[in-house]
Design a protein around this motif. Structure first.
Motif, PDB file in Angstrom:
ATOM      1  N   LYS A 270     -73.557 -16.281  84.439  1.00 35.12           N
ATOM      2  CA  LYS A 270     -73.199 -15.751  85.763  1.00 35.12           C
ATOM      3  C   LYS A 270     -73.920 -16.518  86.857  1.00 35.12           C
ATOM      4  N   ILE A 271     -73.171 -16.917  87.893  1.00 35.94           N
ATOM      5  CA  ILE A 271     -73.779 -17.484  89.095  1.00 35.94           C
ATOM      6  C   ILE A 271     -74.193 -16.336  90.016  1.00 35.94           C
ATOM      7  N   VAL A 272     -75.444 -16.367  90.473  1.00 38.11           N
ATOM      8  CA  VAL A 272     -75.916 -15.310  91.377  1.00 38.11           C
ATOM      9  C   VAL A 272     -76.262 -15.828  92.765  1.00 38.11           C
ATOM     10  N   ALA A 273     -76.372 -17.156  92.926  1.00 29.82           N
ATOM     11  CA  ALA A 273     -76.704 -17.691  94.251  1.00 29.82           C
ATOM     12  C   ALA A 273     -76.196 -19.110  94.397  1.00 29.82           C
ATOM     13  N   ILE A 274     -75.833 -19.454  95.630  1.00 28.76           N
ATOM     14  CA  ILE A 274     -75.594 -20.841  96.030  1.00 28.76           C
ATOM     15  C   ILE A 274     -76.701 -21.170  97.026  1.00 28.76           C
ATOM     16  N   ASN A 275     -77.625 -22.040  96.617  1.00 28.98           N
ATOM     17  CA  ASN A 275     -78.769 -22.378  97.464  1.00 28.98           C
ATOM     18  C   ASN A 275     -78.432 -23.452  98.490  1.00 28.98           C
ATOM     19  N   ALA A 276     -77.665 -24.426  98.054  1.00 24.17           N
ATOM     20  CA  ALA A 276     -77.270 -25.522  98.936  1.00 24.17           C
ATOM     21  C   ALA A 276     -76.132 -26.268  98.262  1.00 24.17           C
ATOM     22  N   GLY A 277     -75.379 -27.003  99.052  1.00 24.81           N
ATOM     23  CA  GLY A 277     -74.298 -27.782  98.470  1.00 24.81           C
ATOM     24  C   GLY A 277     -73.770 -28.794  99.461  1.00 24.81           C
ATOM     25  N   SER A 278     -73.453 -29.993  98.962  1.00 27.24           N
ATOM     26  CA  SER A 278     -72.895 -31.044  99.809  1.00 27.24           C
ATOM     27  C   SER A 278     -71.735 -31.713  99.093  1.00 27.24           C
ATOM     28  N   VAL A 339     -69.761 -37.273  94.330  1.00 28.29           N
ATOM     29  CA  VAL A 339     -68.848 -36.441  95.120  1.00 28.29           C
ATOM     30  C   VAL A 339     -69.379 -35.034  95.382  1.00 28.29           C
ATOM     31  N   LEU A 340     -70.394 -34.606  94.630  1.00 29.73           N
ATOM     32  CA  LEU A 340     -70.915 -33.247  94.800  1.00 29.73           C
ATOM     33  C   LEU A 340     -72.380 -33.194  94.415  1.00 29.73           C
ATOM     34  N   ASP A 341     -73.171 -32.523  95.238  1.00 29.46           N
ATOM     35  CA  ASP A 341     -74.564 -32.198  94.917  1.00 29.46           C
ATOM     36  C   ASP A 341     -74.688 -30.696  95.179  1.00 29.46           C
ATOM     37  N   PHE A 342     -74.780 -29.912  94.116  1.00 29.04           N
ATOM     38  CA  PHE A 342     -74.634 -28.456  94.208  1.00 29.04           C
ATOM     39  C   PHE A 342     -75.847 -27.780  93.602  1.00 29.04           C
ATOM     40  N   ASP A 343     -76.563 -27.018  94.415  1.00 28.58           N
ATOM     41  CA  ASP A 343     -77.800 -26.331  94.034  1.00 28.58           C
ATOM     42  C   ASP A 343     -77.477 -24.834  93.947  1.00 28.58           C
ATOM     43  N   TYR A 344     -77.611 -24.243  92.769  1.00 31.48           N
ATOM     44  CA  TYR A 344     -77.214 -22.853  92.559  1.00 31.48           C
ATOM     45  C   TYR A 344     -78.101 -22.207  91.506  1.00 31.48           C
ATOM     46  N   THR A 345     -78.019 -20.894  91.405  1.00 31.32           N
ATOM     47  CA  THR A 345     -78.856 -20.137  90.477  1.00 31.32           C
ATOM     48  C   THR A 345     -77.978 -19.326  89.545  1.00 31.32           C
TER      49      THR A 345
END
Length: 353
Positions: A270-278, A339-345
């Motif tokens: 389960k994804i619970v957070a999106i911290n940052a994304g570009s 194409v994507l740098d995605f920081d999530y929890t």
């Protein structure tokens, strides 16, 4: 000609504190879930099997968290980014109540930042968007910023306001589904023996597989979310633009990267957070997406010994496998294939005993 049609908002139409109530509530069906699986091939067991989900205390198999995100996001496009040049980034994203087939999602956005660009032709709009279900419960809440064209370049620039956003969603804000019990979590059915305890901060995982994007599927996916952005659909207009062809919705790449991450992170259920994304560079039909993930942090829950969280950075590339790939140059700029740098929890079971 009639003026009843909606041309969308331009940069000068936005103001700080403005609340945008987005049209078209969306009731999610089993058909939406099946189509999402067909488009991305995601294999996370909790989203694939009602039995598996109920065995760990959930009411039913929930939607993939990113499907809920895309549906909420799609509602915002006619009001926020119909006249966008590019969607630039995400921050402070949190997932709330799990979404089940039959739930109806509605989205509202608030403008929290405005900054005109130096060229005087475009500006950056920051919004916080909140998706709720039919009971008014938050299912996803996030900030994004988007570069939007001006209608009239002679319009004076507003006083710049850039919101102060956290680098990471605090652990206290991470929502664990009500009733979640991992006593009967089956790692064999989930597809991997590796649990929270087996990952180390700084570890990098090459997800190995690649997936080529076809023209029809990225347009079908974007229509699934009722995302009306012209850059994804209108080849007549895009032929005259910078790239000469349709751009692929950045969320499509997020979902592809998440699906690819199963190979190495199958128990990140389960994804619970999106911290940052570009969205670092554009993608087009025919590009093949690969992905790798770095473990940025590990979070323990004082009240749960059976559950932990991993903060992850997933980097996706086009037409370049990811093993030992440096994704930035000596000046810290993203290389063209990134194409994507995605920081999530994510949540992941722990070993007990």
């Amino acid at each position: 000609m009639s003026t009843k049609t909606n041309a969308g908002n331009f940069f000068e139409d936005f103001r700080i504190g403005q609340v945008l109530a987005h049209a078209t509530p969306r009731t999610v069906t089993e058909g939406d879930i099946a189509l999402y699986t067909a488009l991305y091939g995601s294999r996370f067991a909790v989203n694939s099997s009602a039995t598996f989900a109920m065995d760990i205390g959930l009411e039913d198999a929930p939607l993939d968290d990113l499907l809920a995100f895309h549906i909420a996001f799609g509602k915002t496009v006619p009001d926020v980014s119909l006249n966008a040049v590019a969607n630039l980034g995400y921050a402070d994203g949190r997932f709330g109540e799990p979404v089940l087939a039959g739930d109806t999602l509605t989205t509202t956005s608030t403008v929290i930042g405005l900054k005109e660009n130096s060229n005087g032709k475009t500006g950056v709009v920051y919004v916080r968007s909140t998706g709720v279900n039919q009971r008014g419960e938050m299912v996803v809440d996030y900030v994004r910023w988007v570069m939007v064209n001006k209608r009239d370049t002679s319009k004076p620039a507003p006083e710049p306001v850039v919101p102060d956003l956290p680098a990471v969603v605090d652990a206290s804000a991470l929502r664990v589904p009500v009733g979640l019990s991992l006593e009967d979590y089956d790692t064999v059915l989930a597809g991997s023996p590796y649990l929270w305890d087996d990952y180390e901060i700084g570890e990098k995982i090459d997800h190995v597989d690649g997936m080529t994007i076809e023209e029809a599927e990225h347009m079908m996916a974007t229509r699934l979310y009722q995302n009306t952005a012209k850059v994804h659909f209108n080849q007549f207009e895009q032929a005259k633009g910078r790239f000469g062809k349709r751009l692929i919705y950045g969320g499509h790449i997020i979902s592809l990267a998440r699906a690819l991450s199963f190979n190495g992170l199958a128990n990140a259920f389960k994804i619970v957070a999106i911290n940052a994304g570009s969205h670092c560079n554009p993608t087009f039909s025919g590009d093949t997406i690969h992905a790798w993930t770095e473990v940025l942090d590990k979070v323990e829950f004082s009240e749960r010994q059976d559950l932990g969280a991993l903060r992850l950075r997933t980097v996706a590339t086009k037409d370049l496998p990811c093993a030992d790939f440096p994704y930035k140059d000596a000046d810290g700029k993203y290389l063209p294939n990134v194409v994507l740098d995605f920081d999530y929890t994510v949540l992941m079971p722990r070993r007990v005993g």
